[in-house]
Motif scaffolding. Structure first.
Motif, short mmCIF file in Angstrom:
data_model
loop_
_atom_site.label_atom_id
_atom_site.label_comp_id
_atom_site.label_asym_id
_atom_site.label_seq_id
_atom_site.Cartn_x
_atom_site.Cartn_y
_atom_site.Cartn_z
N LYS A 33 39.24 36.49 32.61
CA LYS A 33 38.74 37.45 31.62
C LYS A 33 39.87 37.95 30.73
CE LYS A 33 34.80 39.20 34.26
NZ LYS A 33 34.20 40.39 34.92
N LYS A 34 41.04 38.19 31.33
CA LYS A 34 42.19 38.65 30.56
C LYS A 34 42.61 37.58 29.55
CE LYS A 34 46.61 40.97 31.38
NZ LYS A 34 47.60 41.35 32.44
N GLU B 35 40.35 45.71 32.04
CA GLU B 35 38.99 45.60 32.60
C GLU B 35 38.48 46.98 32.99
OE1 GLU B 35 35.85 42.96 33.49
OE2 GLU B 35 37.81 42.55 32.57
N ARG C 293 40.12 37.56 26.66
CA ARG C 293 40.38 38.68 25.74
C ARG C 293 41.62 38.42 24.90
NH1 ARG C 293 39.00 41.87 30.29
NH2 ARG C 293 41.21 42.24 30.70
#
Length: 952
Positions: free
Chosen positions: A655-656, A688, A659
């Motif tokens: 997820k990082k 997050e 982003r």
């Protein structure tokens, strides 16, 4: 700077600041509030405000951040550039209410960017809500000129008077000036404690909060009338960042936005997309060369690092930074991990005992002795042939490692361990409550959730439309009945789905075993059982991991449609549903192997079939305990390795990275924004969001079940849990410090519903282990044979005693082996594991009396074991007090000292009043004793006598 005629300059309140009053703005079509604009003229504003930790003036600290999306048109960009040139920010005062979202008015040639209805409505709500926040006393500052395209930030600061007011409302206990000595141990205990401190000094974190304290400040609920009791020498640090953010969050929840006939707090505004995020800021960076010292950096070095895995956790610093609820979670996890150390040591000893005695175990020696020449009946119809019992030698020897008399002792030990762990945690919890000033704290009813308010509003509007009633509504069980019915049906369906999947795996095992028996070579047939077991367990593991994620989402959805009133009710109902579904999902395959496999097989010539073609599978000659051990170990280790660790590390990293790619694409579109240094709130926005502690607790509770429920079959379970938790603590710590936004600190005095779940698992573990020992292992049959049937008082002949005989001529048509001479000779009698009459008996193949004797012994063992261990657990619970003696003494001492402080204060007031009265009386008598002439000649004396009380 060109200013529209609608603006008028006001006197500056601070040096270097110009305040502009916006009188009337009617560009959008409705009346606006008055607002003030504060322009800072600092040359380097980012450095003055420590890159987002303070307002632009560099004095007011940012306590909370609200984030919203906005559409940036060409006119909007012109407005932003002019706002940047003037370094404008919204400043709130009591006389002038702010206009959030309005920086500097467009010039006459510019036009207001056209927004759609939804964006316009969101802006209206934000403006009203932020105006109400200003009326509540908060100070706001807006920043839309950020590095993140289309994202605006509202910085919130709580001034001193607001902090004092809310601290009094929330009854926050704050340290007073009064300090007292903590009772210290004396004599031998003092020497022992000093020695322990010296030994454990290398594993203590280098944190000031973790050092043993000899004095403590007396705490008292904050009161504005009694501010003299508190040490207010440094008002900036009296309320720490955790407390300030908690106070602001309470105001945000309480403040409403009442446009369009409904009330909305911050939770509703977030749910409806008016704001996209709301969070407090981290204290600063945790890595870098020129990073200023802060609590986050200290936590990263002394807690959230794998290099300090051997050290104690700085729990007090964790509580100071994240709040009591998160602090209690990590304290509980630390206590649980410490308690696993003795359990792991005993489990290793039990395992080593099994390894040491495997060559002395008579039953396994008899099974491995080829001279016995025991011919076993086929394991499947037609394709399987007769086989020698000695071919299962390896399985029999391995079973002894976990099926020996020491495992019974270990089961009793783990039951008492669970009771001791619960009592130890209760005592630790009380110590933390005392240290964190939570004694006497009672949780108050939380604010209603956004979804609940929306449902109530929908109900009230429907009623108002029908009956014209405007009374305050609430949801009843009739309103929730469809949701309750959906919950019941949904949970039953999910449990049935789990059973169906386990049944499917059983079909796979049976069919695969038959297929391998046909195609395998003679050497490969001996490993069919191990191959089938291992592959089936891996399939179970994959299904469990997938269903865990699915059931988590379904449990949340089922809870949402119930529409619980408060966040606490929502959390408790979610925990119950998620735990029920995940418990069934994780343990159903293990329950099948432990208690059902091999119980409904039938006998040769009269087997039980599934779908009229698949025979129910049997246990190995050494029993099902070895297979249960394999099943338990693979599922436990697989869940810990894949689900708990890889998912927790891999998914946040992914997820990082996503982003980062999105931000990189945005930066390429706007080079000017890319060149600016990020503010603290921009950096934290890219982290997050905090999703709660439920997933963290859930994985530990499921692990606790693996450690306690079937520990009789896998004594090494505590060891693997210990190794996992050592990594888990640092993994969770790193996630909280570096990868998550800072959560709002929540006060809590215990771990809530999780404690009751732990107690329930502890009670259930006693019953399950009793049944595992008596029905799954061969412990009871061995005892029965030893004391009832053995001729010489040894275990010689035990294997032959547990096997029944079958005449091959009694096979049903079409079920006899295709190759009856596979062993090289003709078989007339084969053996199978059961207690039945021989074929030459009058009642051939009926259950023998030995079966009933063993069954009676098994049931008796369950009753005795369960009641004995339950009694011992209750005795441990009773003998260990919930509150440590020294803590109860300190709490009593605090109460006495607080009474003394107030009594002394009252006595001081009375003494001052009496002193004033005596002085007044003395002055009056002196004035009355003077002659009139003297009084007239000294007129000032008389007047001074009468004026004294007035001066006082």
């Amino acid at each position: 700077m060109r200013v529209n005629k609608k603006y008028s300059c006001l006197p500056a309140e601070e040096k270097g600041i110009h305040i502009i009053n916006i009188r009337a703005i009617e560009d959008i079509g409705y009346d606006q509030h008055e607002s003030t604009l504060l322009n800072s003229l600092s040359k380097n504003p980012d450095a003055d405000c420590k890159y987002g930790l303070y307002f632009r003036d560099g004095k007011r600290k940012v306590d909370y951040i609200l984030v919203y999306h906005y559409k940036k048109s060409s006119a909007g960009k012109t407005l932003a550039r002019r706002a940047q040139q003037n370094d404008a920010s919204v400043r709130s005062t009591k006389q002038d209410q702010p206009l959030p979202g309005k920086g500097v008015q467009l010039e006459m040639g510019d036009s207001e960017p056209h927004l759609d209805y939804h964006e316009d409505d969101k802006r209206f709500r934000r403006e009203e809500y932020e105006g109400n926040l200003v009326e509540a006393g908060l100070e706001l500052e807006r920043d839309e000129d950020t590095k993140i395209h289309g994202i605006g930030f509202v910085k919130i600061h709580a001034p001193w008077n607001v902090l004092c007011r809310e601290a009094e409302f929330l009854k926050l206990k704050m340290p007073t000036k009064k300090m007292y000595q903590i009772n210290q141990t004396h004599g031998l205990l003092k020497k022992i404690n000093s020695v322990i401190q010296k030994i454990t000094e290398p594993i203590q974190p280098k944190v000031a909060e973790h050092k043993p304290q000899t004095v403590k400040r007396l705490s008292y609920p904050f009161s504005r009338e009694k501010q003299h009791l508190f040490d207010l020498s440094d008002k900036d640090s009296f309320f720490d960042s955790k407390t300030r953010s908690t106070i602001v969050y309470e105001i945000l929840k309480r403040t409403t936005c009442t446009k369009a006939k409904y009330s909305m707090g911050i939770t509703s505004l977030l749910a409806n997309g008016v704001y996209s995020a709301a969070y407090p800021l981290h204290d600063g960076d945790y890595e870098g060369e020129n990073v200023e010292p802060n609590d986050r950096k200290l936590l990263c070095e002394e807690w959230a690092s794998y290099g300090v895995f051997y050290k104690y956790q700085p729990i007090d610093l964790v509580r100071k930074y994240f709040g009591e609820k998160i602090g209690l979670y990590f304290a509980w996890l630390g206590v649980y991990t410490q308690m696993l150390i003795p359990a792991s040591i005993v489990g290793i000893i039990v395992f080593l005992y099994g390894c040491a005695t495997v060559d002395e175990n008579i039953p396994s020696m008899e099974m491995c002795d080829q001279r016995n020449n025991i011919t076993m009946c086929p394991l499947c119809d037609k394709t399987c042939s007769y086989w020698k019992m000695s071919s299962a030698c390896a399985t029999a020897r391995a079973s002894h490692l976990f099926d020996n008399p020491a495992t019974v002792f270990f089961s009793v030990f783990m039951a008492l361990w669970a009771a001791t762990f619960m009592e130890h945690w209760k005592r630790k919890q009380m110590r933390l409550n005392y240290r964190w000033d939570l004694t006497g704290f009672e949780e108050e009813e939380d604010h209603p959730r956004a979804e609940y308010e929306a449902k109530v509003l929908e109900k009230s509007l429907r009623k108002e439309h029908k009956h014209k009633e405007t009374d305050k509504e609430k949801l009843t069980w009739k309103d929730r009945f469809p949701a309750y019915l959906t919950n019941f049906v949904g949970i039953i369906f999910m449990v049935g789905l789990t059973f169906a999947i386990v049944f499917g795996v059983i079909i796979y095992r049976i069919s695969t075993a038959a297929a391998l028996a046909i195609s395998s070579t003679p050497s490969g047939r001996s490993s069919v059982r191990v191959t089938v077991t291992a592959t089936a367990v891996i399939i179970n593991l994959v299904v469990i991991i997938i269903l865990d994620e699915v059931y988590g989402c379904i449990a949340r959805w089922l809870t949402q449609i119930e529409v619980p009133k408060t966040d606490k009710n929502f959390e408790e109902r979610l925990i119950f549903k998620a735990f029920l579904l995940k418990f069934v999902n994780a343990y159903t395959p293990i329950f099948y192997v432990a208690f059902f496999k091999g119980r409904f097989v039938g006998r040769p010539g009269d087997y039980v079939y599934i779908f009229h073609s698949f025979r129910m599978e049997e246990c190995a000659p050494g029993g099902c305990l070895m297979e249960l051990c394999i099943q338990l170990s693979i599922i436990m280790l697989g869940k810990q390795l894949i689900q708990n660790n890889l998912f927790e590390i891999g998914i946040p990293k992914m997820k990082k990275f996503i982003r980062y790619l999105k931000l990189k694409r945005r930066r390429s579109l706007d080079h000017e924004e890319h060149m600016k240094k990020k503010q603290r709130y921009e950096v934290d926005y890219n982290l997050e969001p905090f999703a709660g502690l439920t997933p963290e607790y859930m994985e530990m509770i499921i692990q606790f079940g693996f450690v306690t429920l079937f520990v009789a079959s896998f004594p090494l379970a505590p060891l693997f849990a210990l190794l996992n938790n050592i990594i888990e603590i640092r993994l969770d710590a790193k996630k909280f410090v570096t990868e998550l936004r800072r959560p709002v600190a929540v006060r809590a005095k215990d771990i809530g519903i999780w404690y009751n779940i732990l107690r329930g698992i502890g009670k259930l573990a006693v019953i399950i282990n009793a049944f595992v020992i008596s029905f799954t292992s061969d412990f009871i049959p061995r005892l029965v044979y030893l004391y009832m049937y053995s001729e010489n008082g040894t275990m010689h002949g035990f294997v032959n005693h547990t096997l029944s005989s079958f005449n091959v001529s009694d096979f049903q048509a079409g079920t006899a082996p295709n190759d009856p001479l596979d062993l090289g000779y003709e078989v007339q009698i084969c053996r199978y594991k059961d207690y039945r009459e021989p074929p030459w008996s009058e009642n051939k193949y009926d259950i023998s009396k030995d079966f009933w004797a063993v069954l009676a012994a098994r049931l008796a063992f369950v009753i005795v074991f369960q009641n004995l261990v339950m009694f011992m657990s209750e005795f441990v619970d009773w003998i260990i007090p919930d509150i440590p003696k020294d803590i109860s003494q300190q709490i009593h001492k605090e109460k006495v000292l607080m009474v003394e402080v107030f009594m002394r204060e009252e006595q001081g007031k009375l003494q001052m009043l009496e002193t004033w009265k005596e002085k007044d009386k003395t002055k009056g008598e002196n004035c009355n004793n003077h002659s009139p002439r003297l009084s007239r000649s000294r007129s000032g004396s008389l007047s001074s006598c009468h004026s004294y009380p007035l001066d006082v």
